[in-house]
Design a protein around this motif. Structure first.
Motif, PDB file in Angstrom:
ATOM      1  N   LEU A   4      -4.788  -4.058   1.791  1.00 21.14           N
ATOM      2  CA  LEU A   4      -5.302  -5.106   2.661  1.00 21.14           C
ATOM      3  C   LEU A   4      -4.205  -5.622   3.590  1.00 21.14           C
ATOM      4  N   ALA A   5      -3.000  -5.784   3.044  1.00 20.73           N
ATOM      5  CA  ALA A   5      -1.889  -6.274   3.868  1.00 20.73           C
ATOM      6  C   ALA A   5      -1.546  -5.278   4.976  1.00 20.73           C
ATOM      7  N   GLU A   6      -1.823  -4.002   4.731  1.00 20.74           N
ATOM      8  CA  GLU A   6      -1.489  -2.966   5.713  1.00 20.74           C
ATOM      9  C   GLU A   6      -2.253  -3.158   7.025  1.00 20.74           C
ATOM     10  N   LYS A  55     -10.448  -4.035   8.308  1.00 20.66           N
ATOM     11  CA  LYS A  55      -9.573  -4.775   9.223  1.00 20.66           C
ATOM     12  C   LYS A  55     -10.246  -6.051   9.705  1.00 20.66           C
ATOM     13  N   GLN A  56     -11.539  -5.970   9.972  1.00 23.12           N
ATOM     14  CA  GLN A  56     -12.291  -7.139  10.419  1.00 23.12           C
ATOM     15  C   GLN A  56     -12.299  -8.232   9.353  1.00 23.12           C
ATOM     16  N   VAL A  87     -13.856  -4.129  -3.840  1.00 25.36           N
ATOM     17  CA  VAL A  87     -14.919  -3.819  -2.885  1.00 25.36           C
ATOM     18  C   VAL A  87     -14.350  -3.753  -1.474  1.00 25.36           C
ATOM     19  N   VAL A  88     -13.499  -4.714  -1.121  1.00 26.27           N
ATOM     20  CA  VAL A  88     -12.911  -4.755   0.223  1.00 26.27           C
ATOM     21  C   VAL A  88     -12.094  -3.497   0.486  1.00 26.27           C
ATOM     22  N   VAL A  89     -11.392  -3.022  -0.533  1.00 24.04           N
ATOM     23  CA  VAL A  89     -10.577  -1.811  -0.379  1.00 24.04           C
ATOM     24  C   VAL A  89     -11.452  -0.594  -0.087  1.00 24.04           C
ATOM     25  N   TRP A 118      -2.395  -4.433  -7.529  1.00 28.51           N
ATOM     26  CA  TRP A 118      -1.268  -4.385  -6.590  1.00 28.51           C
ATOM     27  C   TRP A 118      -1.532  -3.437  -5.430  1.00 28.51           C
ATOM     28  N   SER A 119      -2.067  -2.269  -5.726  1.00 25.01           N
ATOM     29  CA  SER A 119      -2.352  -1.318  -4.659  1.00 25.01           C
ATOM     30  C   SER A 119      -3.387  -1.877  -3.692  1.00 25.01           C
TER      31      SER A 119
END
Length: 395
Positions: free
Chosen positions: A304-306, A271-272, A261-263, A298-299
């Protein structure tokens, strides 16, 4: 696999079998579709065992006046048998008989009625009758039965039912048990935005904590576009709401459901969320890593790390330090597929030298299989981020 969808299906199966949901906890590792199929299969077996007497009763009911059939149903058959008999009769005949049955009895019938044979009947029943049955089920707090049939209602009746349900928490619980999840987007768009905003705000009400998983289930099962809209709606409510959602996901161990969902959120909201202090806590990141490994996300974790700030990447690296080589290998493969080398290597450079060397060995396996241009590019990035191979042992 969705933990929330599985939870809903296990509750529905327990209700069908008249047992406590806790006694079916061994089914929690199954996909929700498998549990739903099991429920349908059991229902079909029970129906087949009664097929001969049901066929005889249906033959008689076809010729009796509708009011006589209704009298027999109420006085002799009872609600469970009437529900099974309904599947043997034409929909128009069932609708005619229903005119002579009180709403309390029809609500009892709905509990055992097979949704697969109920769509046409619901379209033939008067809207007033459907509303009355829904009201009885709502007073009984029977969200399971309401959820099984709500997606079958015509849009105009559905809107009337939604308006009659004053509590947004009740709406969430009905959607939690919805039988046809592919209809969630359509149903939600029939509900005024203000009501959905109030539903999102329930996540801040400690007295209604039992509803929070239902809200998360709505976010999980919504389509891509609706995920973005609901995510933006949640973000508009401020950090307090987003933090409450993260804490709920952590407490319920639902990162497997929520990470995708976050993706899907818009870049600004994503980002927030990712840079909230509540999400960057080590125990939360550990659960995220666990969910990533279990569901092969993994993707998602790289996406998210990006957008994660430097402090967040430090915390993520600290958690990844304890991850096994298989996790690092899968992360490397995801970076290869999505060309997210900068994101991955920026985290790897924060690991201890020993773990950096482990990562270099993993990445080195890819170099021979890459075209020369890509291999040179990757080797240059390894040098840029200072990720070096393990020193050769002295001869």
């Amino acid at each position: 696999m969705s933990r929330l969808a599985n939870r809903a299906e296990v509750i529905k199966l327990a209700r069908f079998l008249s047992v406590k949901a806790g006694s079916l906890s061994y089914l929690h590792d199954l996909p929700s579709d498998a549990v739903a199929t099991l429920r349908s299969a059991i229902s079909d077996v029970l129906h087949d065992e009664l097929r001969e007497p049901l066929g005889l009763l249906a033959a008689v009911a076809r010729w009796l006046p509708a009011w006589v059939s209704a009298l027999c149903a109420r006085s002799w058959f009872g609600a469970p048998m009437t529900a099974r008999l309904a599947s043997e009769l034409p929909a128009w005949r069932v609708a005619n008989i229903a005119k002579y049955l009180d709403t309390e009895f029809l609500a009892d019938v709905a509990i055992d009625l097979d949704p697969r044979s109920a769509r046409e009947v619901l379209h033939l029943l008067a809207a007033k009758k459907v509303m009355a049955i829904s009201h009885v089920l709502l007073l009984r707090r029977d969200f399971v039965t309401l959820g099984r049939f709500v997606a079958l209602l015509p849009d105009d009746v559905l809107q009337q039912v939604a308006v009659s349900i004053e509590d947004e928490g009740d709406l969430l619980q009905i959607l939690f048990f919805i039988e046809a999840r592919y209809r969630i987007d359509h149903i939600v768009r029939l509900i005024p935005t203000e009501r959905m905003r109030r539903a999102v705000l329930l996540v801040c009400d400690e007295s209604r904590r039992d509803l929070w998983p239902s809200l998360l289930a709505l976010l999980t099962h919504a389509g891509y576009g609706l995920k973005c809209e609901l995510g933006d709606l949640a973000a508009e409510q401020g950090e307090r709401v987003l933090t409450a959602i993260i804490e709920t996901v952590q407490a319920e161990d639902l990162w497997e459901d929520v990470l995708p969902v976050v993706v899907c959120l818009s870049p600004e909201v994503q980002k927030q969320v990712v840079n909230l202090a509540a999400l960057q806590r080590p125990e939360v990141l550990q659960q995220i890593i666990k969910a990533t490994s279990y569901r092969q996300l993994w993707s998602a974790i790289l996406c998210l790390a990006e957008v994660m700030n430097s402090a967040g990447r430090d915390n993520l690296a600290e958690v990844m330090e304890q991850a096994d080589d298989e996790f690092l290998a899968q992360a490397a493969y995801a970076a290869l597929l999505r060309s997210q080398w900068h994101t991955l290597l920026d985290i790897v450079r924060r690991l201890t030298p020993a773990r950096q060397q482990d990562c270099h060995e993993i990445l080195a396996h890819y170099l021979p299989s890459l075209d020369s241009e890509t291999a040179t590019y990757l080797q240059g990035l390894l040098n840029e981020y200072g990720i070096k191979p393990r020193p050769s042992a002295p001869a």
